[in-house]
Design an enzyme around this catalytic site. Structure first.
Site, PDB file in Angstrom:
ATOM      1  N   LEU A 139       0.812  -1.222   0.000  1.00  0.00           N
ATOM      2  CA  LEU A 139       0.000   0.000   0.000  1.00  0.00           C
ATOM      3  C   LEU A 139       0.844   1.271   0.000  1.00  0.00           C
ATOM      4  O   LEU A 139       0.395   2.331   0.436  1.00  0.00           O
ATOM      5  CB  LEU A 139      -0.975   0.001   1.186  1.00  0.00           C
ATOM      6  CG  LEU A 139      -1.825  -1.271   1.350  1.00  0.00           C
ATOM      7  CD1 LEU A 139      -2.814  -1.098   2.499  1.00  0.00           C
ATOM      8  CD2 LEU A 139      -2.540  -1.620   0.054  1.00  0.00           C
ATOM      9  N   ARG A 194       6.408   3.862  -9.566  1.00  0.00           N
ATOM     10  CA  ARG A 194       6.208   3.871 -11.015  1.00  0.00           C
ATOM     11  C   ARG A 194       6.270   5.233 -11.689  1.00  0.00           C
ATOM     12  O   ARG A 194       6.108   5.316 -12.907  1.00  0.00           O
ATOM     13  CB  ARG A 194       4.858   3.239 -11.349  1.00  0.00           C
ATOM     14  CG  ARG A 194       3.658   4.037 -10.839  1.00  0.00           C
ATOM     15  CD  ARG A 194       2.337   3.462 -11.361  1.00  0.00           C
ATOM     16  NE  ARG A 194       1.170   4.107 -10.813  1.00  0.00           N
ATOM     17  CZ  ARG A 194       0.640   5.237 -11.284  1.00  0.00           C
ATOM     18  NH1 ARG A 194       1.198   5.851 -12.325  1.00  0.00           N
ATOM     19  NH2 ARG A 194      -0.431   5.758 -10.728  1.00  0.00           N
ATOM     20  N   THR A 253       9.354  -0.575 -18.885  1.00  0.00           N
ATOM     21  CA  THR A 253       8.964   0.679 -19.528  1.00  0.00           C
ATOM     22  C   THR A 253       9.718   0.876 -20.836  1.00  0.00           C
ATOM     23  O   THR A 253      10.886   0.458 -20.968  1.00  0.00           O
ATOM     24  CB  THR A 253       9.247   1.879 -18.601  1.00  0.00           C
ATOM     25  OG1 THR A 253       9.037   3.101 -19.323  1.00  0.00           O
ATOM     26  CG2 THR A 253      10.680   1.870 -18.100  1.00  0.00           C
ATOM     27  N   SER A 260      15.341   9.284 -16.243  1.00  0.00           N
ATOM     28  CA  SER A 260      14.997   9.651 -14.872  1.00  0.00           C
ATOM     29  C   SER A 260      15.518   8.552 -13.952  1.00  0.00           C
ATOM     30  O   SER A 260      15.942   7.486 -14.419  1.00  0.00           O
ATOM     31  CB  SER A 260      13.484   9.786 -14.697  1.00  0.00           C
ATOM     32  OG  SER A 260      12.859   8.505 -14.738  1.00  0.00           O
ATOM     33  N   TYR A 306      13.660   6.805 -11.994  1.00  0.00           N
ATOM     34  CA  TYR A 306      12.722   5.697 -12.203  1.00  0.00           C
ATOM     35  C   TYR A 306      13.137   4.852 -13.399  1.00  0.00           C
ATOM     36  O   TYR A 306      13.207   3.611 -13.308  1.00  0.00           O
ATOM     37  CB  TYR A 306      11.315   6.245 -12.422  1.00  0.00           C
ATOM     38  CG  TYR A 306      10.397   5.312 -13.166  1.00  0.00           C
ATOM     39  CD1 TYR A 306       9.846   4.201 -12.534  1.00  0.00           C
ATOM     40  CD2 TYR A 306      10.099   5.524 -14.511  1.00  0.00           C
ATOM     41  CE1 TYR A 306       9.014   3.336 -13.232  1.00  0.00           C
ATOM     42  CE2 TYR A 306       9.267   4.661 -15.211  1.00  0.00           C
ATOM     43  CZ  TYR A 306       8.735   3.565 -14.567  1.00  0.00           C
ATOM     44  OH  TYR A 306       7.916   2.699 -15.256  1.00  0.00           O
ATOM     45  N   HIS A 307      13.403   5.486 -14.533  1.00  0.00           N
ATOM     46  CA  HIS A 307      13.805   4.738 -15.718  1.00  0.00           C
ATOM     47  C   HIS A 307      15.130   4.020 -15.496  1.00  0.00           C
ATOM     48  O   HIS A 307      15.344   2.918 -16.012  1.00  0.00           O
ATOM     49  CB  HIS A 307      13.900   5.678 -16.924  1.00  0.00           C
ATOM     50  CG  HIS A 307      12.592   6.210 -17.387  1.00  0.00           C
ATOM     51  ND1 HIS A 307      12.206   7.513 -17.168  1.00  0.00           N
ATOM     52  CD2 HIS A 307      11.561   5.624 -18.036  1.00  0.00           C
ATOM     53  CE1 HIS A 307      11.000   7.710 -17.681  1.00  0.00           C
ATOM     54  NE2 HIS A 307      10.575   6.573 -18.204  1.00  0.00           N
ATOM     55  N   LYS A 361      14.560   0.711 -13.915  1.00  0.00           N
ATOM     56  CA  LYS A 361      14.067  -0.291 -14.862  1.00  0.00           C
ATOM     57  C   LYS A 361      15.210  -0.853 -15.708  1.00  0.00           C
ATOM     58  O   LYS A 361      15.198  -2.032 -16.097  1.00  0.00           O
ATOM     59  CB  LYS A 361      12.992   0.325 -15.761  1.00  0.00           C
ATOM     60  CG  LYS A 361      11.725   0.744 -15.028  1.00  0.00           C
ATOM     61  CD  LYS A 361      10.953  -0.426 -14.454  1.00  0.00           C
ATOM     62  CE  LYS A 361       9.599  -0.006 -13.932  1.00  0.00           C
ATOM     63  NZ  LYS A 361       8.787  -1.127 -13.459  1.00  0.00           N
ATOM     64  N   THR A 389      -1.853  21.468 -20.181  1.00  0.00           N
ATOM     65  CA  THR A 389      -0.480  21.814 -19.832  1.00  0.00           C
ATOM     66  C   THR A 389       0.491  20.950 -20.638  1.00  0.00           C
ATOM     67  O   THR A 389       0.849  19.840 -20.247  1.00  0.00           O
ATOM     68  CB  THR A 389      -0.233  21.609 -18.333  1.00  0.00           C
ATOM     69  OG1 THR A 389      -0.670  20.295 -17.958  1.00  0.00           O
ATOM     70  CG2 THR A 389      -1.010  22.636 -17.524  1.00  0.00           C
ATOM     71  N   VAL A 390       0.923  21.478 -21.780  1.00  0.00           N
ATOM     72  CA  VAL A 390       1.887  20.795 -22.642  1.00  0.00           C
ATOM     73  C   VAL A 390       3.285  21.270 -22.270  1.00  0.00           C
ATOM     74  O   VAL A 390       3.560  22.470 -22.263  1.00  0.00           O
ATOM     75  CB  VAL A 390       1.600  21.097 -24.128  1.00  0.00           C
ATOM     76  CG1 VAL A 390       2.684  20.509 -25.014  1.00  0.00           C
ATOM     77  CG2 VAL A 390       0.231  20.555 -24.521  1.00  0.00           C
ATOM     78  N   TYR A 391       4.165  20.335 -21.967  1.00  0.00           N
ATOM     79  CA  TYR A 391       5.517  20.688 -21.558  1.00  0.00           C
ATOM     80  C   TYR A 391       6.378  21.018 -22.774  1.00  0.00           C
ATOM     81  O   TYR A 391       6.503  20.211 -23.704  1.00  0.00           O
ATOM     82  CB  TYR A 391       6.170  19.541 -20.785  1.00  0.00           C
ATOM     83  CG  TYR A 391       5.461  19.158 -19.508  1.00  0.00           C
ATOM     84  CD1 TYR A 391       4.512  19.981 -18.911  1.00  0.00           C
ATOM     85  CD2 TYR A 391       5.748  17.945 -18.870  1.00  0.00           C
ATOM     86  CE1 TYR A 391       3.872  19.628 -17.728  1.00  0.00           C
ATOM     87  CE2 TYR A 391       5.124  17.582 -17.689  1.00  0.00           C
ATOM     88  CZ  TYR A 391       4.180  18.421 -17.126  1.00  0.00           C
ATOM     89  OH  TYR A 391       3.546  18.055 -15.957  1.00  0.00           O
ATOM     90  N   GLU A 432      15.042  16.713 -21.183  1.00  0.00           N
ATOM     91  CA  GLU A 432      14.824  15.832 -22.323  1.00  0.00           C
ATOM     92  C   GLU A 432      14.860  16.643 -23.604  1.00  0.00           C
ATOM     93  O   GLU A 432      14.779  17.876 -23.587  1.00  0.00           O
ATOM     94  CB  GLU A 432      13.470  15.124 -22.199  1.00  0.00           C
ATOM     95  CG  GLU A 432      12.273  16.062 -22.212  1.00  0.00           C
ATOM     96  CD  GLU A 432      10.937  15.357 -22.001  1.00  0.00           C
ATOM     97  OE1 GLU A 432      10.936  14.134 -21.798  1.00  0.00           O
ATOM     98  OE2 GLU A 432       9.899  16.033 -22.048  1.00  0.00           O
TER      99      GLU A 432
END
Length: 472
Positions: free
Chosen positions: A96, A164, A208, A246, A248-249, A252, A320-322, A391
């Site tokens: 959790l 994630r 991913t 990142s 996170y990546h 992976k 909201t487009v980055y 990026e």
């Protein structure tokens, strides 16, 4: 289990999955009409028409015991229900942690998700099928994990139990360290536990597309392995080079190396699924009862780009487009995530075979093109804001995913009709939305943070708020 496959679809699908342009006008008219004319819940037919997998009672069905690690999460919960609905025995394991992060961020799921005990009881009441829930932290409670595998003797273990979100993994040093500690320890513990339990369980890991990087191959991204020519003209087929964007990546990518080692050293049977960005919320199973509803994240840390856009459009908030929005990304509907997991479970590598790798994607699109689709449907404006991520402003992305196609997957593609499902969810639970959580709140480095310094979370106003102000 065997899967039906219509040979005539191979050329069209195999070709289309390699080019972003191939998907821009792909519509599913029958789904449009169904979603437009049916209520939010009990829309089973719109999804069931897409299912190709055999189910319990079919002549070619093979019942399996499956442990789903991270089975309370955004992808884990609908996958657990899908597998149970098909007739498999399912055990959910989750600590959790994602719910605890809700408390940390001060932002809960837009949908009112129930405690896991309520969820599994509701599933039993609705279907008569039982799912067991175990609260175990696989990164820390190793002995409990080993004992569970010994007791359950699963045929397959699905591994979703990782932090994630790329943005959250870049939030601060605490989040970076937690992401590495949790993700890598959990994956390593899983491999060790399967070995120590002496159970020949097939590990299916949700990875991913980000392990490949974006636009670094100079052509189509193959499924896991790439042909290369080494010095001296030697030909080889090697694991695709990693290029994470990142923390996170990066975890992976490290996972991928662990899978390679344990397969080589201990002959573990492992499938790694490199998944695109997941969108959608409900599946044929989660719509059976409101207590089964899946979570819906819309905040800057956990909300996936398309779901964020759909919420913003439905609430009258500029999208909201980055940056330029020129980032090309791979997408997959949450329903197809569950289907792909089952396909992978029922097509395991044999003992001694190398790690099986699938690209788990339906299509690729530029972010600005996705924003345009949502803007056209909802009438909201597109707002280009500074990019919080480190990026490339623009990239191409050609992806191969012939393996799932050849095993019978007919993927759901981005379609205005299917957007309606998410929009209905947003409208139903709009009072649970906190607009101050919509803008990005995590930044890749100090430079990006400085560029985004003028973004004011309190400046985001929902359409109803604007109307009230104007009316006064």
């Amino acid at each position: 289990m065997k899967f039906l496959f219509i040979a005539a679809c191979i050329p069209a699908l195999a070709a289309s999955f390699t080019s972003p342009a191939a998907f821009r006008n792909n519509k599913v008219a029958s789904l449009n009409n169904f979603v437009a004319t049916n209520s939010l819940f009990h829309q089973d037919a719109v999804f069931h028409t897409l299912q190709l997998n055999a189910k319990e009672g079919d002549a070619d069905f093979e019942k399996k015991k499956v442990i789903v690690l991270g089975g309370d999460g955004f992808c884990g919960w609908p996958t657990s229900l899908h597998l149970s609905d098909a007739g498999h025995d399912v055990v959910i394991v989750d600590n959790l942690s994602r719910r605890n992060i809700d408390n940390e961020l001060g932002c809960t799921s837009l949908t009112p998700i129930q405690p896991p005990e309520v969820r599994v009881q509701a599933w039993k009441e609705v279907t008569g099928k039982e799912i067991t829930f175990k609260n175990i932290d696989i990164a820390k409670e190793y002995d409990l994990l080993v004992q569970l595998i010994k007791d359950e003797k699963p045929d397959a273990i699905v591994h979703f139990a990782e932090q994630r979100a790329a943005p959250y993994s870049m939030k601060n040093s605490k989040a970076k360290r937690y992401t590495v500690d949790n993700n890598i320890s959990g994956s390593n513990n899983l491999c060790c536990a399967v070995i120590d339990a002496e159970v020949d369980a097939h590990i299916v890991h949700l990875g991913t597309m980000g392990v490949y990087g974006y636009g670094t191959s100079g052509g189509e991204i193959p499924e896991g392995y790439i042909d290369v020519i080494l010095p001296g003209g030697r030909e080889a087929n090697i694991l695709h080079p990693a290029y994470p964007g990142s923390v996170y990546h990066a975890t992976k990518c490290l996972d991928a190396l662990l899978w390679q080692f344990y397969q080589k050293n201990d002959e573990l049977r492992i499938t790694d699924l490199h998944q695109g960005i997941v969108w959608g919320t409900n599946t044929p199973q989660t719509i059976k009862d409101e207590r089964l509803i899946n979570r819906f994240d819309y905040d800057g840390d956990y909300g996936t780009v398309l779901n964020r856009f759909l919420l913003q459009g439905a609430m009258g908030v500029p999208l909201t487009v980055y940056g330029t929005g020129g980032q090309t990304r791979a997408f997959i509907h949450v329903t197809d995530t569950a289907k792909c997991i089952e396909i992978a479970i029922n097509n395991p590598p044999k003992k001694g075979e190398r790690v099986e790798i699938f690209n788990q994607v339906a299509e690729t699109r530029r972010v600005r093109d996705v924003a345009a689709l949502v803007a056209d449907q909802t009438g909201v404006e597109v707002n280009n804001i500074p990019n919080p991520r480190q990026e490339a402003a623009e990239n191409e992305l050609d992806v191969a995913n012939r393996k799932f196609c050849n095993l019978g997957l007919e993927p759901v593609t981005l379609d205005a009709g299917l957007f309606d499902e998410v929009t209905e969810i947003v409208k139903k639970y709009k009072d649970r939305c906190d607009p101050t959580k919509i803008l990005p709140a995590s930044f890749w480095n100090k430079k990006r943070a400085a560029e985004c310094a003028d973004l004011d979370p309190k400046s985001i106003k929902l359409a109803e708020e604007k109307a009230a102000v104007n009316g006064s």
